[in-house]
Design an enzyme around this catalytic site. Structure first.
Site, short mmCIF file in Angstrom:
data_model
loop_
_atom_site.label_atom_id
_atom_site.label_comp_id
_atom_site.label_asym_id
_atom_site.label_seq_id
_atom_site.Cartn_x
_atom_site.Cartn_y
_atom_site.Cartn_z
N GLN A 1 -14.83 4.67 -6.80
CA GLN A 1 -14.24 3.45 -6.24
C GLN A 1 -12.74 3.64 -6.09
OE1 GLN A 1 -16.12 -0.14 -8.53
NE2 GLN A 1 -16.31 1.66 -9.82
N ASP B 1 -7.27 6.98 -4.76
CA ASP B 1 -6.05 7.76 -4.99
C ASP B 1 -6.16 9.23 -4.60
OD1 ASP B 1 -7.58 8.85 -7.14
OD2 ASP B 1 -6.82 7.32 -8.50
N CYS C 1 -0.59 2.94 16.37
CA CYS C 1 -1.53 3.97 16.85
C CYS C 1 -0.98 4.57 18.15
CB CYS C 1 -2.89 3.32 17.08
SG CYS C 1 -4.06 4.40 17.91
N HIS D 1 -14.55 3.10 -1.46
CA HIS D 1 -13.49 2.15 -1.08
C HIS D 1 -12.39 2.79 -0.25
CE1 HIS D 1 -14.70 -0.58 -4.73
NE2 HIS D 1 -15.56 -0.63 -3.73
N THR E 1 -14.92 2.29 -15.32
CA THR E 1 -15.05 1.16 -14.39
C THR E 1 -15.52 -0.08 -15.14
OG1 THR E 1 -16.18 0.28 -12.44
CG2 THR E 1 -17.36 2.00 -13.66
N TYR F 1 0.82 -1.21 0.00
CA TYR F 1 0.00 0.00 0.00
C TYR F 1 0.86 1.26 0.00
CZ TYR F 1 -4.41 -2.35 0.08
OH TYR F 1 -5.50 -3.09 -0.31
#
Ligand code: OAD
Length: 246
Positions: free
Chosen positions: A99, A102, A147, A117, A188, A65
């Site tokens: 969706q 970015d 965290c 998403h 899409t 990611y």
């Protein structure tokens, strides 16, 4: 495009737009299902985009990611994003549903974006869900940052396979599909539920649906559904140049 279609675009009161990875393709970001360049090429989604994968190998998932987040932050919005940003203040009601994770619609200037998403540029506590704006990146291959409140790992603020979509965003998307009189499905594949159903739900409610895609393979056709084949970065600005919304 026929003058009749242009006229129904001009008359639309509530325009809903659903975007997918194709809209960001010309910003240099790979789509999900592109044969060679897609995000999933060389990876199995269940190895990377599931809660189980994160449990099993948080460092690998975080790194994947992180690579995508850095790509998204390096990318620039393209003319398709800018056309949608120009459109927002010009129509009486406008709902942009994406969706994509970015963040390019916001960077192009859209004020309200329904993110189905999530957004890859944000992170949240994997245990409590608290959003985190900034964090210190670990060395590559290291465990994700933690965290500050509870010490659990941070995870990307995106929806993984097997997870439910953010309920508020989903409600807004359904409401728009029911209420709109024009629905654009742009870039899409319309394969991943529940987003995939939105255009056809709008069509069933009597809305005009316009599918904008480089390929119409797998897209539905039928009464009220129009196909505009081409690059989103050309078709959307072209619609505006032709005097839409009027
Ligand atoms: P896909 O990769 O499934 O589809 C991209 C679509 O964009 C294809 O139909 C292409 O033909 C089209 N396309 C490519 N370049 C284009 C361009 N320049 N202009 C117009 N169209 C173009 O991506 P999505 O439909 O966004 O979910 O995928 C939906 C979801 O599947 C993603 O949000 C992701 C993935 O699983 C999650 O990660 C939860």
């Amino acid at each position: 495009m026929t003058e009749q279609l242009l006229e129904s675009l001009r008359q639309a009161r509530h325009v809903a737009v659903l975007t997918g990875a194709g809209v960001s393709a010309e910003s240099g970001l790979p789509t999900f299902r592109g044969a060679l360049t897609g995000h999933w090429a060389g990876h199995r989604p269940e190895d990377l985009a599931t809660p189980e994968a994160f449990e099993r190998n948080p460092a690998m998932v975080w790194d994947w990611y992180r690579m995508r987040r850095e790509g998204a932050l390096r990318a620039e919005p393209n003319p398709a994003h800018f056309a949608l940003a120009r459109l927002e203040p010009l129509v009486s009601r406008f709902t942009l549903i994406t969706q994509n994770v970015d963040g390019l619609h916001r960077r192009a200037g859209n004020q309200t974006v329904v993110e189905l998403h999530g957004d890859i540029t944000r992170a949240r506590c994997a245990r409590e869900g608290t959003l985190v704006e900034s964090w210190v990146e670990p060395p590559r291959g290291g465990n994700p940052p933690t965290c500050a409140d509870c010490g659990a790992f941070l995870r990307p603020d995106v929806v993984w396979f097997g997870e439910t979509l953010p309920q508020r965003a989903l409600r807004q998307a359904w409401a728009a599909a029911y209420d709109c009189d024009l629905f654009l499905a742009v870039g899409t594949s319309n394969l991943v539920e529940p987003a995939a159903t939105l255009p056809w739900l709008a069509a069933a409610q009597g809305a005009t649906v316009v599918v904008i895609n480089t390929s119409m393979e797998g897209q539905r056709s039928g009464a009220g559904i129009h196909h505009l084949t081409g690059l989103a970065s050309e078709v959307l600005p072209d619609l505006l140049e032709r005097g839409w919304p009027g």
